[in-house]
Design a protein around this motif. Structure first.
Motif, mmCIF file in Angstrom:
data_model
loop_
_atom_site.group_PDB
_atom_site.id
_atom_site.type_symbol
_atom_site.label_atom_id
_atom_site.label_comp_id
_atom_site.label_asym_id
_atom_site.label_seq_id
_atom_site.Cartn_x
_atom_site.Cartn_y
_atom_site.Cartn_z
ATOM 1 N N MET A 176 44.767 33.979 38.664
ATOM 2 C CA MET A 176 43.683 33.238 39.327
ATOM 3 C C MET A 176 43.773 33.399 40.846
ATOM 4 S SD MET A 176 41.734 31.612 37.020
ATOM 5 C CE MET A 176 41.092 30.100 37.757
ATOM 6 N N ALA A 179 42.369 36.815 42.255
ATOM 7 C CA ALA A 179 40.973 37.189 41.983
ATOM 8 C C ALA A 179 40.317 37.751 43.238
ATOM 9 C CB ALA A 179 40.195 35.988 41.473
ATOM 10 N N THR A 218 36.011 31.949 40.287
ATOM 11 C CA THR A 218 36.953 31.267 39.407
ATOM 12 C C THR A 218 36.826 29.741 39.461
ATOM 13 O OG1 THR A 218 38.657 31.379 41.130
ATOM 14 C CG2 THR A 218 38.616 33.152 39.486
ATOM 15 N N ASP A 219 35.926 29.235 40.303
ATOM 16 C CA ASP A 219 35.680 27.796 40.313
ATOM 17 C C ASP A 219 34.391 27.438 39.575
ATOM 18 O OD1 ASP A 219 33.903 28.887 42.116
ATOM 19 O OD2 ASP A 219 34.330 27.469 43.742
ATOM 20 N N PHE A 224 34.890 28.928 33.887
ATOM 21 C CA PHE A 224 36.305 28.648 34.130
ATOM 22 C C PHE A 224 36.555 27.156 33.927
ATOM 23 C CE2 PHE A 224 35.699 32.737 36.049
ATOM 24 C CZ PHE A 224 36.890 33.409 35.812
ATOM 25 N N PRO A 227 41.971 27.398 33.756
ATOM 26 C CA PRO A 227 42.471 28.679 34.279
ATOM 27 C C PRO A 227 42.725 29.684 33.160
ATOM 28 C CG PRO A 227 43.637 26.827 35.265
ATOM 29 C CD PRO A 227 42.840 26.273 34.126
ATOM 30 N N VAL A 231 38.939 37.962 33.067
ATOM 31 C CA VAL A 231 37.536 37.552 33.101
ATOM 32 C C VAL A 231 37.133 37.096 31.694
ATOM 33 C CG1 VAL A 231 35.164 38.314 33.468
ATOM 34 C CG2 VAL A 231 36.984 39.120 34.990
ATOM 35 N N LEU A 276 41.073 40.052 36.785
ATOM 36 C CA LEU A 276 40.517 39.292 37.903
ATOM 37 C C LEU A 276 40.809 39.944 39.257
ATOM 38 C CD1 LEU A 276 41.548 35.737 36.673
ATOM 39 C CD2 LEU A 276 39.206 36.612 36.822
ATOM 40 N N SER A 346 37.579 32.958 26.005
ATOM 41 C CA SER A 346 37.898 31.961 27.034
ATOM 42 C C SER A 346 38.058 30.596 26.411
ATOM 43 C CB SER A 346 36.780 31.919 28.076
ATOM 44 O OG SER A 346 35.553 31.621 27.466
#
Length: 346
Positions: A176, A179, A218-219, A224, A227, A231, A276, A346
């Motif tokens: 993370m 990225a 990533t936020d 996401f 974490p 991707v 990432l 994910s």
């Protein structure tokens, strides 16, 4: 899918009337769309779901969002693996292929809020008593009316094996942190891609080589939710949706800022992880126009390339927003058997 070693990795109190979020690999309980499940016969299940009345990302008012459909189906994978097949929490589900077909009834307002997923698992391989891979056929109904069909396959991998396979990339905090910066989005209104915010636009404008670079923030609260070390597969699906919409040569006559083409079907293969820490480019190619359809349905191929290696491929059918139609099942083939290294869920 990142490791979920214990229930404590997720919110302690699930939302009433929904399955526990750790069973669908979500941290935010409000993003859980499955309510209950029932098994009947061999490897057959009925899952009750509930779609939200409002949502800051998904379309929920008058049109079935194909990404909401895909996310709801994705949640069935870990739910059935953990609850029905005894897969331990912490094992990894690795997506190999996925396809869906939106039916003409998908946007009928009279269908009502009741959503059911009728699932048949097949081609299951086992090591001992636990599955190592399985495929699913899914029919999604709303108010008792079929609105979509889907097919998918994924592998199940023990945590220690996954960590050995991923090596240094299995370090989630480091992944993370490494990225790449998020580039500027394509300069059109997000409504073109049926989204409300520029933060939801996942592609740049095409460069001289036709590449559109993936925007991975990533936020982002949906992609996401927690974490991860790569991707997420759902982000790749949405990027493919947006690439196909952008490539459509049948724009909305209301202008470039108006909603673009609608996605009718998708068939994709996850060939390797998209990392990432390195830029990833998407390329599109128009395959054909369905001349028999009054709306001029279009087939678009999308591929994601990272470090000169193809990581993800998809074929999508789009149709003009003013005249939605549905292609035949033959126009939405399921992907070929996935490679041993896919895109983890994910």
């Amino acid at each position: 899918m990142p490791p979920h070693e214990t229930v404590g990795n997720c919110i302690a109190e699930p939302v009433s009337g929904r399955v526990p979020q750790h069973y669908v690999h979500k941290t935010n309980a409000s993003e859980v769309y499955l309510r209950s499940w029932t098994g009947f016969g061999q490897d057959r299940f009925r899952i009750d779901a509930l779609w939200p009345d409002t949502h800051p990302f998904y379309r929920v008012a008058d049109t079935l969002d194909p990404l909401l459909l895909s996310e709801t189906i994705r949640q069935t994978f870990p739910l059935l693996c953990h609850a029905a097949y005894g897969v331990p929490l912490g094992d990894q589900l690795i997506w190999e292929r996925f396809s869906y077909l939106m039916l003409e009834t998908a946007d009928a307002p009279v269908n009502g809020p009741d959503v059911e997923l009728h699932v048949r698992c097949y081609d299951i391989t086992y090591r001992g008593s636990r599955p190592t891979a399985l495929s699913m056929w899914v029919t999604v109904t709303r108010g008792g009316v079929p609105v979509a069909r889907a097919e998918t396959r994924f592998a199940v991998m023990a945590k220690r094996v996954y960590q050995r396979l991923r090596g240094a990339y299995a370090d989630i905090p480091m992944a993370m942190k490494s990225a790449v910066p998020v580039p500027r989005p394509v300069p059109v209104r997000p409504a073109r891609f049926h989204r409300a915010s520029a933060d939801d636009v996942l592609l740049t404008a095409p460069d001289a080589d036709g590449a559109q670079w993936l925007r991975v923030a990533t936020d982002h609260p949906v992609f996401f939710d927690h974490p991860v070390d790569h991707v997420p597969g759902m982000l790749l699906l949405e990027a493919a949706h947006q690439a196909a919409i952008g490539a459509s040569s049948a724009p909305n006559p209301a202008g470039a800022g108006a909603p673009g083409a609608e996605i009718v079907s998708l068939s994709c293969d996850f060939q390797r992880y998209v990392e990432l820490n390195s830029p990833c480019a998407l390329f599109t190619e128009e395959l054909r126009v369905d001349a028999s359809a009054a709306s001029g349905n279009r087939r678009t191929a999308v591929k994601a390339v990272q470090n000169d290696l193809v990581a993800f491929t998809a074929e999508l059918t789009t149709t003009a927003p003013s005249a939605p139609t549905t292609p035949s099942l033959q126009q939405a083939p399921c992907g070929a058997a996935g490679a041993s290294r896919g895109g983890a869920l994910s």
